[in-house]
Design a protein around this motif. Structure first.
Motif, mmCIF file in Angstrom:
data_model
loop_
_atom_site.group_PDB
_atom_site.id
_atom_site.type_symbol
_atom_site.label_atom_id
_atom_site.label_comp_id
_atom_site.label_asym_id
_atom_site.label_seq_id
_atom_site.Cartn_x
_atom_site.Cartn_y
_atom_site.Cartn_z
ATOM 1 N N ARG A 75 3.171 -8.153 6.610
ATOM 2 C CA ARG A 75 4.439 -8.009 7.576
ATOM 3 C C ARG A 75 4.236 -10.080 8.210
ATOM 4 N NH1 ARG A 75 5.306 -8.085 12.735
ATOM 5 N NH2 ARG A 75 2.763 -7.712 13.304
ATOM 6 N N THR A 76 3.432 -10.161 8.887
ATOM 7 C CA THR A 76 3.899 -11.031 9.290
ATOM 8 C C THR A 76 1.946 -12.234 9.402
ATOM 9 O OG1 THR A 76 4.335 -12.570 11.771
ATOM 10 C CG2 THR A 76 2.912 -10.682 11.557
ATOM 11 N N VAL A 77 2.469 -13.114 9.729
ATOM 12 C CA VAL A 77 1.515 -14.642 9.959
ATOM 13 C C VAL A 77 1.355 -15.015 11.390
ATOM 14 C CG1 VAL A 77 1.656 -16.721 8.924
ATOM 15 C CG2 VAL A 77 0.074 -16.269 8.619
ATOM 16 N N SER A 78 -0.167 -15.524 11.771
ATOM 17 C CA SER A 78 0.914 -16.118 13.649
ATOM 18 C C SER A 78 -0.406 -17.073 13.460
ATOM 19 C CB SER A 78 1.036 -14.530 14.439
ATOM 20 O OG SER A 78 -0.615 -14.236 14.212
ATOM 21 N N VAL A 79 -0.007 -18.176 15.033
ATOM 22 C CA VAL A 79 -1.003 -19.137 15.487
ATOM 23 C C VAL A 79 -0.518 -18.182 16.423
ATOM 24 C CG1 VAL A 79 -1.581 -21.443 15.473
ATOM 25 C CG2 VAL A 79 -1.145 -20.619 13.511
ATOM 26 N N GLU A 80 -2.074 -18.555 17.847
ATOM 27 C CA GLU A 80 -2.376 -18.902 18.821
ATOM 28 C C GLU A 80 -3.308 -19.834 19.405
ATOM 29 O OE1 GLU A 80 -2.433 -14.619 20.716
ATOM 30 O OE2 GLU A 80 -3.903 -15.579 22.108
ATOM 31 N N ILE A 81 -2.675 -20.289 20.040
ATOM 32 C CA ILE A 81 -3.046 -21.848 20.750
ATOM 33 C C ILE A 81 -3.305 -20.986 22.426
ATOM 34 C CG2 ILE A 81 -2.284 -23.042 18.835
ATOM 35 C CD1 ILE A 81 -0.476 -24.161 21.101
ATOM 36 N N THR A 82 -3.652 -21.638 23.403
ATOM 37 C CA THR A 82 -4.101 -21.641 24.513
ATOM 38 C C THR A 82 -4.352 -22.991 25.137
ATOM 39 O OG1 THR A 82 -5.435 -19.215 24.509
ATOM 40 C CG2 THR A 82 -5.723 -20.819 26.561
ATOM 41 N N ARG A 83 -3.825 -23.912 25.866
ATOM 42 C CA ARG A 83 -3.839 -24.794 26.866
ATOM 43 C C ARG A 83 -3.914 -24.482 27.879
ATOM 44 N NH1 ARG A 83 -5.104 -25.527 22.364
ATOM 45 N NH2 ARG A 83 -4.012 -26.993 20.712
ATOM 46 N N ILE A 84 -4.858 -25.359 28.697
ATOM 47 C CA ILE A 84 -4.735 -25.505 30.053
ATOM 48 C C ILE A 84 -4.185 -27.150 30.805
ATOM 49 C CG2 ILE A 84 -6.930 -24.820 30.544
ATOM 50 C CD1 ILE A 84 -8.337 -26.679 31.182
ATOM 51 N N ARG A 85 -3.479 -26.896 31.542
ATOM 52 C CA ARG A 85 -3.239 -28.325 32.032
ATOM 53 C C ARG A 85 -3.467 -29.829 32.195
ATOM 54 N NH1 ARG A 85 1.552 -29.225 34.600
ATOM 55 N NH2 ARG A 85 1.943 -27.241 34.907
#
Length: 128
Positions: A113-123
Protein backbone atom coordinates in the motif's frame (compact mmCIF):
# COMPACT_ATOMS: atom_id res chain seq x y z
CA UNK A 1 19.52 19.31 25.26
CA UNK A 2 17.85 16.77 27.44
CA UNK A 3 14.38 15.83 26.30
CA UNK A 4 12.03 14.91 29.09
CA UNK A 5 8.55 13.77 28.24
CA UNK A 6 6.85 15.27 31.26
CA UNK A 7 7.65 18.86 30.36
CA UNK A 8 6.59 18.73 26.72
CA UNK A 9 3.23 18.90 25.10
CA UNK A 10 2.39 17.25 21.81
CA UNK A 11 0.89 18.66 18.62
CA UNK A 12 0.09 16.18 15.86
CA UNK A 13 -0.69 16.90 12.24
CA UNK A 14 -2.13 13.86 10.51
CA UNK A 15 -2.16 12.87 6.86
CA UNK A 16 -1.11 15.98 4.96
CA UNK A 17 -1.63 14.85 1.40
CA UNK A 18 0.30 16.69 -1.29
CA UNK A 19 2.47 15.87 -4.28
CA UNK A 20 5.95 16.47 -5.64
CA UNK A 21 8.70 15.11 -7.84
CA UNK A 22 10.33 12.37 -5.75
CA UNK A 23 12.27 9.24 -6.59
CA UNK A 24 15.35 7.95 -8.33
CA UNK A 25 13.75 6.29 -11.34
CA UNK A 26 13.44 8.12 -14.63
CA UNK A 27 9.65 7.96 -14.69
CA UNK A 28 9.52 9.35 -11.13
CA UNK A 29 11.41 12.46 -12.30
CA UNK A 30 8.73 13.31 -14.88
CA UNK A 31 5.49 13.43 -12.92
CA UNK A 32 4.54 14.46 -9.42
CA UNK A 33 3.60 11.67 -7.04
CA UNK A 34 1.34 11.75 -4.01
CA UNK A 35 2.99 11.78 -0.63
CA UNK A 36 1.45 11.73 2.83
CA UNK A 37 3.09 13.53 5.74
CA UNK A 38 2.50 12.97 9.44
CA UNK A 39 4.12 15.23 12.00
CA UNK A 40 4.40 14.99 15.77
CA UNK A 41 5.79 18.07 17.48
CA UNK A 42 6.99 18.18 21.07
CA UNK A 43 6.89 21.66 22.50
CA UNK A 44 6.26 23.54 25.69
CA UNK A 45 2.92 25.19 25.03
CA UNK A 46 1.91 25.74 28.66
CA UNK A 47 1.88 29.51 28.13
CA UNK A 48 -0.67 29.20 25.31
CA UNK A 49 -2.80 26.92 27.47
CA UNK A 50 -3.17 29.83 29.89
CA UNK A 51 -3.07 32.85 27.55
CA UNK A 52 -5.23 31.50 24.68
CA UNK A 53 -2.94 33.39 22.27
CA UNK A 54 -1.58 31.97 19.00
CA UNK A 55 1.71 33.76 19.62
CA UNK A 56 2.34 31.47 22.58
CA UNK A 57 2.13 28.18 20.70
CA UNK A 58 3.13 26.54 17.44
CA UNK A 59 0.95 27.92 14.66
CA UNK A 60 0.26 24.56 13.02
CA UNK A 61 -1.78 26.10 10.19
CA UNK A 62 1.18 28.27 9.16
CA UNK A 63 3.56 25.33 9.62
CA UNK A 64 1.42 23.13 7.38
CA UNK A 65 1.27 25.79 4.69
CA UNK A 66 5.05 26.34 4.77
CA UNK A 67 5.62 22.59 4.45
CA UNK A 68 3.19 22.20 1.54
CA UNK A 69 4.77 25.17 -0.27
CA UNK A 70 8.25 23.65 0.10
CA UNK A 71 7.16 20.13 -0.85
CA UNK A 72 5.32 21.20 -4.02
CA UNK A 73 8.46 23.02 -5.23
CA UNK A 74 10.85 20.22 -4.23
CA UNK A 75 12.40 17.52 -6.38
CA UNK A 76 14.40 15.34 -3.98
CA UNK A 77 15.47 11.86 -4.94
CA UNK A 78 14.78 10.32 -1.53
CA UNK A 79 11.93 10.63 0.94
CA UNK A 80 14.67 10.57 3.59
CA UNK A 81 15.93 13.98 2.38
CA UNK A 82 12.39 15.32 2.06
CA UNK A 83 11.72 14.23 5.66
CA UNK A 84 14.81 16.07 6.86
CA UNK A 85 13.79 19.26 5.07
CA UNK A 86 10.35 19.07 6.68
CA UNK A 87 12.00 18.68 10.09
CA UNK A 88 14.11 21.77 9.41
CA UNK A 89 10.94 23.77 8.76
CA UNK A 90 9.40 22.50 12.01
CA UNK A 91 12.40 23.78 13.97
CA UNK A 92 11.98 27.28 12.55
CA UNK A 93 9.51 27.71 15.40
CA UNK A 94 11.60 28.15 18.60
CA UNK A 95 8.99 26.36 20.72
CA UNK A 96 9.56 23.02 18.95
CA UNK A 97 12.01 20.89 20.92
CA UNK A 98 11.55 17.55 19.18
CA UNK A 99 9.82 16.43 16.00
CA UNK A 100 8.89 13.12 14.45
CA UNK A 101 8.28 13.23 10.73
CA UNK A 102 6.86 10.36 8.71
CA UNK A 103 6.67 10.65 4.94
CA UNK A 104 4.77 8.01 3.00
CA UNK A 105 5.05 7.37 -0.70
CA UNK A 106 1.93 5.39 -1.62
CA UNK A 107 2.18 2.83 -4.38
CA UNK A 108 5.99 3.03 -4.53
CA UNK A 109 6.22 -0.74 -4.21
CA UNK A 110 4.20 -3.28 -6.12
CA UNK A 111 1.99 -5.30 -3.77
CA UNK A 112 2.43 -2.78 -0.95
CA UNK A 113 0.00 0.00 0.00
CA UNK A 114 2.80 2.39 0.88
CA UNK A 115 6.40 2.80 1.94
CA UNK A 116 7.44 5.33 4.57
CA UNK A 117 10.40 6.86 6.32
CA UNK A 118 10.13 8.19 9.87
CA UNK A 119 12.78 10.39 11.44
CA UNK A 120 13.08 11.88 14.91
CA UNK A 121 15.04 15.05 15.48
CA UNK A 122 15.73 17.25 18.48
CA UNK A 123 16.57 20.93 18.48
CA UNK A 124 20.25 20.32 19.21
CA UNK A 125 20.50 18.44 15.88
CA UNK A 126 20.22 21.86 14.23
CA UNK A 127 22.08 24.07 16.68
CA UNK A 128 25.42 25.14 15.31
Amino acid sequence: MEIRGHDMDIIRIHDIKTSCIIGINEDERLNQQDIIINITLYADIRKACKSDRIEDTVDYKLLKQNIITMVKKSSFFLIERLSERIAEICFENPRVRMAKIRVEKPYALTYARTVSVEITRIRSDYDG
